[in-house]
Structures are given as structure tokens and as C-alpha cells.
Design a protein around this motif. Structure first.
Motif: not given
Length: 137
Positions: A4-9, A40-43, A49-59
């Protein structure tokens, strides 16, 4: 099944969104997770459809990209023009390379704000889209 997509933190969501939108991605949607965390889902505009997800967890603190991940490969049309556009947008792509010789694919590398490596690939006109079993014959 299909990917579905790649996810980066990512460490800094705004900085990463600036980078990936300069690369050509568009935001498809986002989900607030609480405590300042977001997905955040990007394409790319031509993708359905979405191909990249950015995962932001500041904690969770700084991102460590040394976990075994190597790189993301992105197919482009007209790599020379793409490199000029990216440099004009403030990104720093590497030099044009010909890893398969002059008749093979053209590539260039760049690194996102958290250190994720990205390979930009332009296939020769005679090559189809993507890598298939015929590439290993």
C-alpha cells in the motif's frame, strides 16, 4: 496482496512536508493521533492512492534511520530536468549516474531531513515501468 505505501517516522513534520512537497508529493490527508502526533499520507499527483506516509510522534524524540532501512526508489521521467527543478527548490540531489552503463538507467541520490536516502531513477525509453522478472533474465 499488494504494497500500500511506505511509512517513515520523521522528527520535524513541517520540515519533512516541505522536503517531500518540493520533491513532488502532494498531501492526500492526515490523522491527528493526540499529544501532537500525526500521520500524513502523500502521493504523487499522477498516483491514484497514497504511496508514502509520514509518522510524526514528537514524544518519541529524534529519528534513528540506522535500523536497517536502505532507501526509497522513485521513478522519474526526465531526470536531468528533475534534478534542476529540485536544486531550484532548495534540495540537494547528487550527480547524475549511469550504474548500468550508458544504455542503462540514469540515477541520482538525495537525502531527506531525517537522513532517509532516496534514489531517483529514469529508465531507458526501451524499458517498461518498474522492475520485472525480465530484468533478471
Amino acid at each position: 496482496m499488494k504494497t500500500l505505501f511506505v511509512s517513515y517516522r520523521v522528527t520535524d513534520l513541517d520540515r519533512s512536508l516541505d522536503f517531500y512537497t518540493a520533491l513532488g508529493y502532494a498531501e492526500l490527508g492526515r490523522v491527528a493521533l493526540g499529544d501532537g502526533a500525526h500521520l500524513v499520507l502523500l502521493r504523487f499527483p499522477e498516483e491514484p492512492a497514497a504511496s508514502l506516509e509520514l509518522v510524526h510522534r514528537p514524544g518519541d524524540g529524534q529519528v534513528d534511520v540506522g535500523s536497517g532501512f536502505d532507501h526509497l526508489a522513485i521513478q522519474v521521467e526526465g531526470l536531468t530536468a528533475t534534478l534542476k527543478r529540485l536544486a531550484k527548490a532548495g534540495l540537494r540531489p547528487g550527480a547524475l549516474q549511469y550504474p548500468g552503463g550508458p544504455g542503462g538507467p540514469k540515477t541520482s541520490w538525495l537525502t531527506d531531513p531525517d537522513g532517509y536516502r532516496i534514489e531517483l531513477v529514469e529508465w531507458p525509453r526501451s524499458h517498461g515501468s518498474g522492475i520485472t522478472p525480465e530484468d533478471f533474465a
